[in-house]
Motif scaffolding. Structure first.
Motif, PDB file in Angstrom:
ATOM      1  N   PRO A 244       0.806  -1.226   0.000  1.00  0.00           N
ATOM      2  CA  PRO A 244       0.000   0.000   0.000  1.00  0.00           C
ATOM      3  C   PRO A 244       0.838   1.274   0.000  1.00  0.00           C
ATOM      4  O   PRO A 244       0.322   2.356  -0.265  1.00  0.00           O
ATOM      5  CB  PRO A 244      -0.834  -0.117   1.284  1.00  0.00           C
ATOM      6  CG  PRO A 244      -0.078  -1.067   2.159  1.00  0.00           C
ATOM      7  CD  PRO A 244       0.603  -2.027   1.224  1.00  0.00           C
ATOM      8  N   HIS A 245       2.154   1.145   0.290  1.00  0.00           N
ATOM      9  CA  HIS A 245       3.033   2.309   0.294  1.00  0.00           C
ATOM     10  C   HIS A 245       3.827   2.443  -1.005  1.00  0.00           C
ATOM     11  O   HIS A 245       4.736   3.263  -1.099  1.00  0.00           O
ATOM     12  CB  HIS A 245       4.004   2.224   1.478  1.00  0.00           C
ATOM     13  CG  HIS A 245       3.319   2.112   2.808  1.00  0.00           C
ATOM     14  ND1 HIS A 245       2.573   3.132   3.350  1.00  0.00           N
ATOM     15  CD2 HIS A 245       3.254   1.083   3.688  1.00  0.00           C
ATOM     16  CE1 HIS A 245       2.088   2.750   4.526  1.00  0.00           C
ATOM     17  NE2 HIS A 245       2.488   1.501   4.746  1.00  0.00           N
ATOM     18  N   GLY A 246       3.509   1.623  -1.990  1.00  0.00           N
ATOM     19  CA  GLY A 246       4.223   1.672  -3.263  1.00  0.00           C
ATOM     20  C   GLY A 246       3.560   0.734  -4.239  1.00  0.00           C
ATOM     21  O   GLY A 246       2.448   0.266  -4.015  1.00  0.00           O
ATOM     22  N   ASP A 247       4.252   0.447  -5.313  1.00  0.00           N
ATOM     23  CA  ASP A 247       3.645  -0.409  -6.334  1.00  0.00           C
ATOM     24  C   ASP A 247       4.315  -1.781  -6.423  1.00  0.00           C
ATOM     25  O   ASP A 247       4.079  -2.533  -7.362  1.00  0.00           O
ATOM     26  CB  ASP A 247       3.681   0.281  -7.692  1.00  0.00           C
ATOM     27  CG  ASP A 247       5.104   0.641  -8.119  1.00  0.00           C
ATOM     28  OD1 ASP A 247       6.041   0.377  -7.339  1.00  0.00           O
ATOM     29  OD2 ASP A 247       5.271   1.187  -9.226  1.00  0.00           O
ATOM     30  N   ARG A 248       5.143  -2.111  -5.431  1.00  0.00           N
ATOM     31  CA  ARG A 248       5.808  -3.410  -5.447  1.00  0.00           C
ATOM     32  C   ARG A 248       4.927  -4.463  -4.771  1.00  0.00           C
ATOM     33  O   ARG A 248       4.060  -4.141  -3.958  1.00  0.00           O
ATOM     34  CB  ARG A 248       7.149  -3.323  -4.724  1.00  0.00           C
ATOM     35  CG  ARG A 248       8.170  -2.417  -5.414  1.00  0.00           C
ATOM     36  CD  ARG A 248       9.525  -2.541  -4.764  1.00  0.00           C
ATOM     37  NE  ARG A 248      10.070  -3.899  -4.881  1.00  0.00           N
ATOM     38  CZ  ARG A 248      11.231  -4.277  -4.356  1.00  0.00           C
ATOM     39  NH1 ARG A 248      11.960  -3.399  -3.674  1.00  0.00           N
ATOM     40  NH2 ARG A 248      11.672  -5.500  -4.515  1.00  0.00           N
ATOM     41  N   PRO A 249       5.153  -5.741  -5.075  1.00  0.00           N
ATOM     42  CA  PRO A 249       4.422  -6.792  -4.366  1.00  0.00           C
ATOM     43  C   PRO A 249       4.713  -6.722  -2.868  1.00  0.00           C
ATOM     44  O   PRO A 249       5.865  -6.546  -2.452  1.00  0.00           O
ATOM     45  CB  PRO A 249       4.974  -8.082  -4.976  1.00  0.00           C
ATOM     46  CG  PRO A 249       5.478  -7.681  -6.319  1.00  0.00           C
ATOM     47  CD  PRO A 249       6.009  -6.288  -6.150  1.00  0.00           C
ATOM     48  N   MET A 250       3.685  -6.884  -2.055  1.00  0.00           N
ATOM     49  CA  MET A 250       3.840  -6.785  -0.607  1.00  0.00           C
ATOM     50  C   MET A 250       4.842  -7.802  -0.086  1.00  0.00           C
ATOM     51  O   MET A 250       5.663  -7.504   0.788  1.00  0.00           O
ATOM     52  CB  MET A 250       2.474  -7.013   0.055  1.00  0.00           C
ATOM     53  CG  MET A 250       2.459  -6.780   1.553  1.00  0.00           C
ATOM     54  SD  MET A 250       2.612  -5.036   1.999  1.00  0.00           S
ATOM     55  CE  MET A 250       4.301  -4.971   2.631  1.00  0.00           C
ATOM     56  N   VAL A 251       4.791  -9.026  -0.626  1.00  0.00           N
ATOM     57  CA  VAL A 251       5.665 -10.080  -0.124  1.00  0.00           C
ATOM     58  C   VAL A 251       7.128  -9.731  -0.342  1.00  0.00           C
ATOM     59  O   VAL A 251       8.004 -10.134   0.458  1.00  0.00           O
ATOM     60  CB  VAL A 251       5.312 -11.445  -0.776  1.00  0.00           C
ATOM     61  CG1 VAL A 251       5.698 -11.474  -2.250  1.00  0.00           C
ATOM     62  CG2 VAL A 251       5.943 -12.599  -0.011  1.00  0.00           C
ATOM     63  N   ASP A 252       7.433  -8.962  -1.386  1.00  0.00           N
ATOM     64  CA  ASP A 252       8.823  -8.574  -1.657  1.00  0.00           C
ATOM     65  C   ASP A 252       9.335  -7.525  -0.680  1.00  0.00           C
ATOM     66  O   ASP A 252      10.548  -7.287  -0.612  1.00  0.00           O
ATOM     67  CB  ASP A 252       8.952  -8.042  -3.085  1.00  0.00           C
ATOM     68  CG  ASP A 252       8.780  -9.129  -4.131  1.00  0.00           C
ATOM     69  OD1 ASP A 252       8.794 -10.322  -3.756  1.00  0.00           O
ATOM     70  OD2 ASP A 252       8.622  -8.790  -5.326  1.00  0.00           O
ATOM     71  N   MET A 253       8.436  -6.890   0.052  1.00  0.00           N
ATOM     72  CA  MET A 253       8.827  -5.852   0.994  1.00  0.00           C
ATOM     73  C   MET A 253       8.952  -6.371   2.433  1.00  0.00           C
ATOM     74  O   MET A 253       9.281  -5.613   3.339  1.00  0.00           O
ATOM     75  CB  MET A 253       7.792  -4.715   0.962  1.00  0.00           C
ATOM     76  CG  MET A 253       7.635  -4.061  -0.400  1.00  0.00           C
ATOM     77  SD  MET A 253       9.206  -3.393  -1.026  1.00  0.00           S
ATOM     78  CE  MET A 253       9.559  -2.130   0.200  1.00  0.00           C
ATOM     79  N   ILE A 254       8.695  -7.648   2.627  1.00  0.00           N
ATOM     80  CA  ILE A 254       8.718  -8.219   3.977  1.00  0.00           C
ATOM     81  C   ILE A 254      10.107  -8.770   4.291  1.00  0.00           C
ATOM     82  O   ILE A 254      10.690  -9.503   3.487  1.00  0.00           O
ATOM     83  CB  ILE A 254       7.664  -9.329   4.112  1.00  0.00           C
ATOM     84  CG1 ILE A 254       6.259  -8.750   3.876  1.00  0.00           C
ATOM     85  CG2 ILE A 254       7.722  -9.975   5.495  1.00  0.00           C
ATOM     86  CD1 ILE A 254       5.160  -9.795   3.843  1.00  0.00           C
ATOM     87  N   LEU A 255      10.626  -8.416   5.461  1.00  0.00           N
ATOM     88  CA  LEU A 255      11.945  -8.880   5.873  1.00  0.00           C
ATOM     89  C   LEU A 255      11.952 -10.395   6.027  1.00  0.00           C
ATOM     90  O   LEU A 255      11.028 -10.991   6.586  1.00  0.00           O
ATOM     91  CB  LEU A 255      12.341  -8.221   7.198  1.00  0.00           C
ATOM     92  CG  LEU A 255      13.776  -8.433   7.674  1.00  0.00           C
ATOM     93  CD1 LEU A 255      14.756  -7.754   6.737  1.00  0.00           C
ATOM     94  CD2 LEU A 255      13.937  -7.885   9.094  1.00  0.00           C
ATOM     95  N   ASP A 256      13.000 -11.022   5.532  1.00  0.00           N
ATOM     96  CA  ASP A 256      13.140 -12.485   5.559  1.00  0.00           C
ATOM     97  C   ASP A 256      13.639 -12.938   6.931  1.00  0.00           C
ATOM     98  O   ASP A 256      14.791 -13.363   7.095  1.00  0.00           O
ATOM     99  CB  ASP A 256      14.109 -12.901   4.443  1.00  0.00           C
ATOM    100  CG  ASP A 256      14.529 -14.356   4.552  1.00  0.00           C
ATOM    101  OD1 ASP A 256      13.706 -15.164   4.994  1.00  0.00           O
ATOM    102  OD2 ASP A 256      15.679 -14.665   4.191  1.00  0.00           O
ATOM    103  N   ARG A 257      12.761 -12.805   7.930  1.00  0.00           N
ATOM    104  CA  ARG A 257      13.099 -13.239   9.282  1.00  0.00           C
ATOM    105  C   ARG A 257      11.814 -13.707   9.943  1.00  0.00           C
ATOM    106  O   ARG A 257      10.973 -12.895  10.324  1.00  0.00           O
ATOM    107  CB  ARG A 257      13.744 -12.096  10.071  1.00  0.00           C
ATOM    108  CG  ARG A 257      14.225 -12.507  11.445  1.00  0.00           C
ATOM    109  CD  ARG A 257      15.280 -11.543  11.984  1.00  0.00           C
ATOM    110  NE  ARG A 257      14.810 -10.163  12.015  1.00  0.00           N
ATOM    111  CZ  ARG A 257      15.612  -9.096  12.047  1.00  0.00           C
ATOM    112  NH1 ARG A 257      16.933  -9.265  12.003  1.00  0.00           N
ATOM    113  NH2 ARG A 257      15.116  -7.887  12.101  1.00  0.00           N
ATOM    114  N   ALA A 258      11.642 -15.024  10.062  1.00  0.00           N
ATOM    115  CA  ALA A 258      10.367 -15.584  10.521  1.00  0.00           C
ATOM    116  C   ALA A 258      10.310 -15.655  12.040  1.00  0.00           C
ATOM    117  O   ALA A 258      11.272 -16.061  12.697  1.00  0.00           O
ATOM    118  CB  ALA A 258      10.154 -16.971   9.932  1.00  0.00           C
TER     119      ALA A 258
END
Length: 466
Positions: A244-258
């Motif tokens: 919602p803060h840009g035009d990239r896929p949301m999943v690509d903006m999530i830090l890879d730390r589960a």
């Protein structure tokens, strides 16, 4: 309202959702939260259900507002908070009153509390499905006496999820901590299922250069076949969502730390105590732990390089690999539950457990119907050896080997898929290599061994070299 039929303590996300579910099903419910403001805010926001909800400001008022014999559900954090709440209720309740711990408790704690001589009845209950499930129908796994289940079962089956055939996804698993144990294994399988999906996602993204949108379409297509499940469904949705803060896929903006709340880790630890091999779940727990080491992983890639691209694996091959991995993972989980039944003296109904997981919970999937049928045919049989699933594995195994081999050759981490394959290969090898281990143990520790001709407690001719 004179009196409520049931009470609930703890109006956090899950507690509030469960209370509304109970009220909606026609059961008047009294509620209490340590922070009075939370209680009144919950009541004010209950809308048309507010008339079914009795807000209370003290524990004494809560107890007074519930019809006898009282039933109170605890929705408080697992651990000391449960013991503190039980202690606070002790002077207020009688021997016929029933307290239900519906949090994510360690089943050992539930066993301890059940045996502690509490001055009231006690039942442990695993609840799966997250906030949405708690509100509209969770999967419920209870542990306690049959009499206590019969007393509250009407409410619990009413609020539970319903399978396609209309049957409730709520049942008594067995005595004491059995319900929380089954919920723990459920969560371990959940860890593994998520990890295997993530590994295939990683191959598509990094090994095959697929966009999030393309991956979403693949997952969405798989959700119409044998892999139909809640986790595949939401995987399609999260890869389709935009930031919602840009035009990239949301999943690509999530830090890879589960993150993790520990129940998957509990499953892995308990499996060691039960001598129950669950390598897919253990690999999933390991993967989450490694994901937290972000700086180390970045340094590792700088030193050794990133996984290679250019992998060519058709979506149907990846789908078959996931099918095989899923079956092997569930087979391990049910074998662990069978081991617990023998170890703790519980009468755990394996097909019944599969049926309870068919709706409401995070690992719900179409495959669980067939798993329930296979377990009903022979509960003591390894699920992977049941004719229906053995045929599926035989068909999908070449794909799983292809995916694991290609991924590993290109440097892609596939711990869960590879662990499932290695477990399967060990389980299909009549003569393995543990004879070498037994020889070594006897050589340095004189532990003895069994011979293939039936002679037991033999020692080798190692001589003075020991």
């Amino acid at each position: 309202m004179a009196q409520a039929e049931i009470g609930l303590i703890g109006l956090g996300t899950m507690g509030a959702a469960l209370a509304l579910n109970i009220a909606e099903k026609g059961f008047p419910i009294a509620v209490w939260n340590r922070t009075t403001e939370v209680t009144h805010r919950f009541h004010a926001g209950a809308g048309e259900l507010a008339e079914q909800v009795v807000p209370t400001e003290t524990l004494e008022e809560l107890v007074a507002k519930i019809a006898e014999p009282r039933t109170i559900i605890l929705m408080v954090p697992a651990g000391p908070a449960v013991d503190d709440q039980l202690a606070a209720l002790t002077p207020l309740l009688g021997q016929d009153d029933l307290v239900i711990d519906a949090g994510n408790a360690d089943f050992h704690d539930t066993n301890r509390r059940s045996e502690a001589g509490l001055p009231f009845r006690f039942l442990g209950m695993g609840v799966s499905g997250g906030e949405e499930g708690a509100r509209h129908g969770p999967s419920i796994m209870a542990g306690g006496t049959a009499a206590d289940w019969d007393r509250i079962g009407k409410v619990l089956t009413a609020i539970s999820a319903k399978a396609e055939d209309g049957s409730p996804c709520a049942a008594r698993m067995g005595d004491a901590g059995a319900g929380h144990f089954v919920k723990m294994v459920h969560n371990g399988i959940e860890y593994a299922d998520m990890q295997m999906i993530a590994e295939v996602y990683g191959l598509l993204r990094d090994g095959m250069d697929k966009s999030a949108g393309q991956i979403s379409a693949i997952f969405d297509n798989w959700n119409n076949g044998p892999l139909q499940s809640y986790l595949i469904e939401i995987s399609a949705k999260v890869t389709a969502a935009s930031d919602p803060h840009g035009d990239r896929p949301m999943v690509d903006m999530i830090l890879d730390r589960a993150g993790q709340k520990g129940t998957g880790r509990w499953t892995a630890i308990e499996a060691q105590h039960l001598a129950a091999p669950i390598p897919v779940i253990e690999a999933a727990v390991m993967a989450r732990n490694v994901s937290a080491r972000l700086d180390e992983r970045k340094a590792g890639e700088e030193r050794f390089g990133a996984p290679a691209t250019g992998i060519d694996l058709p979506p149907q091959v990846l789908e078959q690999a996931l099918i095989a991995g899923k079956i092997l993972c569930y087979a391990q989980g049910f074998l662990m539950i069978e081991g617990a039944a023998k170890s703790f003296g519980w009468s755990l109904d394996l097909p019944g457990i599969a049926r309870v997981w068919r709706a409401g919970c995070i690992i719900r999937s179409a495959m669980l119907n067939d798993m329930a049928d296979a377990l009903a045919e022979d509960p003591g049989r390894n699920l992977a050896m049941a004719p229906y699933f053995a045929d599926l594995i035989e068909k999908a195994l070449p794909a799983l080997r292809q995916v694991v081999a290609n991924g590993i050759a290109a440097g892609h981490p596939l711990p869960a898929l590879a662990s499932g394959l290695m477990w399967f290969d060990m389980m299909r090898t009549a003569r393995g290599t543990a004879n070498m281990i037994q020889a070594q143990r006897d050589f340095f520790g004189a532990h003895g061994f069994e011979r293939i001709d039936g002679i037991a407690d033999e020692h080798g001719p190692w001589g003075s070299s020991q």
